[in-house]
Scaffold this motif. Structure first.
Motif, PDB file in Angstrom:
ATOM      1  N   GLN A 122     -25.147 -26.695  38.193  1.00 51.59           N
ATOM      2  CA  GLN A 122     -26.478 -26.292  37.760  1.00 51.59           C
ATOM      3  C   GLN A 122     -26.419 -25.450  36.488  1.00 51.59           C
ATOM      4  O   GLN A 122     -27.226 -25.633  35.568  1.00 51.59           O
ATOM      5  N   VAL A 123     -25.453 -24.535  36.429  1.00 49.62           N
ATOM      6  CA  VAL A 123     -25.307 -23.685  35.244  1.00 49.62           C
ATOM      7  C   VAL A 123     -24.980 -24.531  34.017  1.00 49.62           C
ATOM      8  O   VAL A 123     -25.529 -24.326  32.928  1.00 49.62           O
ATOM      9  N   LEU A 124     -24.093 -25.502  34.179  1.00 51.04           N
ATOM     10  CA  LEU A 124     -23.709 -26.360  33.060  1.00 51.04           C
ATOM     11  C   LEU A 124     -24.892 -27.194  32.580  1.00 51.04           C
ATOM     12  O   LEU A 124     -25.055 -27.427  31.376  1.00 51.04           O
ATOM     13  N   GLN A 125     -25.729 -27.645  33.486  1.00 50.43           N
ATOM     14  CA  GLN A 125     -26.916 -28.413  33.110  1.00 50.43           C
ATOM     15  C   GLN A 125     -27.865 -27.562  32.265  1.00 50.43           C
ATOM     16  O   GLN A 125     -28.358 -28.004  31.221  1.00 50.43           O
ATOM     17  N   ILE A 126     -28.120 -26.346  32.712  1.00 46.79           N
ATOM     18  CA  ILE A 126     -29.004 -25.439  31.963  1.00 46.79           C
ATOM     19  C   ILE A 126     -28.425 -25.157  30.581  1.00 46.79           C
ATOM     20  O   ILE A 126     -29.140 -25.160  29.566  1.00 46.79           O
ATOM     21  N   ALA A 127     -27.110 -24.916  30.542  1.00 49.39           N
ATOM     22  CA  ALA A 127     -26.447 -24.594  29.281  1.00 49.39           C
ATOM     23  C   ALA A 127     -26.607 -25.711  28.257  1.00 49.39           C
ATOM     24  O   ALA A 127     -26.902 -25.460  27.078  1.00 49.39           O
ATOM     25  N   LEU A 128     -26.435 -26.941  28.686  1.00 46.40           N
ATOM     26  CA  LEU A 128     -26.517 -28.076  27.762  1.00 46.40           C
ATOM     27  C   LEU A 128     -27.944 -28.274  27.239  1.00 46.40           C
ATOM     28  O   LEU A 128     -28.140 -28.622  26.074  1.00 46.40           O
TER      29      LEU A 128
END
Length: 407
Positions: A92-98
């Motif tokens: 989830q964090v990686l999705q938000i970051a991208l």
């Protein structure tokens, strides 16, 4: 009979194991591509400084501060976001970051003036500070402990690819059709990575949460503090030069945008070679030895680049040595931090990213100040002593004891 059943069972298990390893490799490749997108966005400005400065009617030194804005976001907000997101699913964090990074990159391409461009570069930096350390943490969760060093080096290799492909292509395209097009195209890369992350990474990919006790453990450890100081000083020393490498090469060798793009490609290929060497040596020789040796070569290369002025062959040699050693340091440092205290990796890796970008911010600012004072030809002489200081930190860290494991 029983023997046939045992052999069949063993074969099935081995095939399942091979399938799992193949899936893990795909996931590591996805994280690597994400870092490629982040690295391309972070570094492409270096090859576009002259174009941005001319288009927005600012000096090259002022354009160089776009790197500072990006890096400040990561340096200042990295530890905060690391703590705030430590209890969230890595996927989830990686999705938000991208998503955040893509928005910042596309916004930068559409910016009508310098202040707005600076703001979008800061937004891109927020996306980077969320993605890079969590990608490294996710990689360690997807592989066996004995393969963590290689997994981290592979994921960090996305930055290598950005120097091989993203920066040279961006510089070349900028020379042909302006700096906004490559900025916008790079803004699309995180969206591709987002699709792969969403489809391939498992849900509930959790790492140990960060709390106040974890941060206290990090800063009480002399060895970990020395490693973070190492990262800060070596990046600072390198960015004094690299942050303005395009204008430096244009002044030194009289190259066009296409020629400068070729030099960035050469440097990027050297980065790739360096990362390949690290991936092979880091688990057998240990990251501390690899990092220390790479620091020696980096310092020599920065000095060599000063004395190579006006000579293309000498410049190519200096860039090759620098390229091989530079990213070996960064890849090795992440593996070194994980090896020193795996239970603190969710704190040390974001802190290390903050140190990287703090070094970039300060280095770009110092380099711009030196150029404003007419020191463009001598930037390497200011960067090399800082790399030597980083080497001292590395040697001292090798003798320092790590933090005690809790429980």
């Amino acid at each position: 009979d029983c023997t046939v059943v045992v052999h069949f069972s063993t074969l099935v298990r081995s095939r399942r194991h091979a399938t799992i390893l193949k899936d893990m490799d795909k996931r590591i490749a996805i994280l690597t591509f994400g870092n490629f997108a982040i690295g391309s966005g972070a570094l492409v400005v270096v090859g576009l400084l002259d174009l941005i400065a001319h288009d927005l009617s600012v000096s090259v030194s002022a354009a160089g501060q776009l790197t500072t804005a990006f890096a400040l976001a990561v340096a200042l907000l990295g530890p905060f976001f690391a703590t705030w997101t430590s209890q969230l699913d890595r996927r989830q964090v990686l999705q938000i970051a991208l998503i955040v990074f893509s928005a910042g990159q596309i916004g930068a391409a559409l910016s009508p003036n310098y202040p707005i461009l600076m703001g979008f570069r800061f937004l891109s930096g927020i996306g980077a500070c969320l993605f890079t350390p969590h990608a490294a943490t996710a990689a360690t969760l997807l592989v066996a402990p004995e393969h963590r060093g290689k997994a981290i080096a592979t994921v960090f290799g996305g930055f290598i690819l950005s120097t091989v492909l993203g920066v040279p292509l961006g510089t070349w395209l900028g020379g042909l059709i302006g700096w906004r097009v490559p900025m916008a195209l790079i803004g699309g890369l995180p969206l591709i990575a987002l699709a792969f992350v969403s489809l391939s990474l498992p849900k509930n990919l959790m790492a140990p949460p960060i709390n106040l006790r974890a941060w206290v453990s990090v800063f009480k450890s002399r060895g970990l503090v020395l490693l973070i100081a190492l990262t800060l000083t070596q990046v600072l020393g390198q960015l004094i030069v690299f942050g303005y490498l395009g204008p430096v090469m244009k002044t030194s060798l009289g190259l066009t945008s296409a020629g400068i793009s070729g030099l960035f490609l050469w440097y990027g290929l050297a980065n790739m070679a360096g990362n390949a060497i690290v991936a092979k040596l880091i688990d057998s020789q240990g990251p501390a030895r690899v990092v220390s040796l790479a620091l020696v070569f980096t310092g020599v290369a920065l000095i060599g680049l000063v004395f190579a002025k006006g000579s293309l062959p000498a410049t190519l040699i200096a860039l090759a040595v620098w390229g091989v050693s530079s990213f070996a340091i960064n890849s090795g440092q992440q593996a070194r931090l994980v090896a020193a205290a795996p239970w603190l990796a969710t704190a040390t890796l974001p802190l290390n990213s903050s140190a990287i970008y703090a070094g970039q911010a300060i280095g770009a600012a110092v380099g711009g100040l030196l150029i404003a004072r007419g020191q463009m030809d001598a930037l390497g002489l200011y960067g090399a002593p800082l790399v030597a200081l980083a080497l001292a930190c590395s040697l001292l860290a090798m003798r320092a004891s790590g933090p005690a494991k809790p429980g």
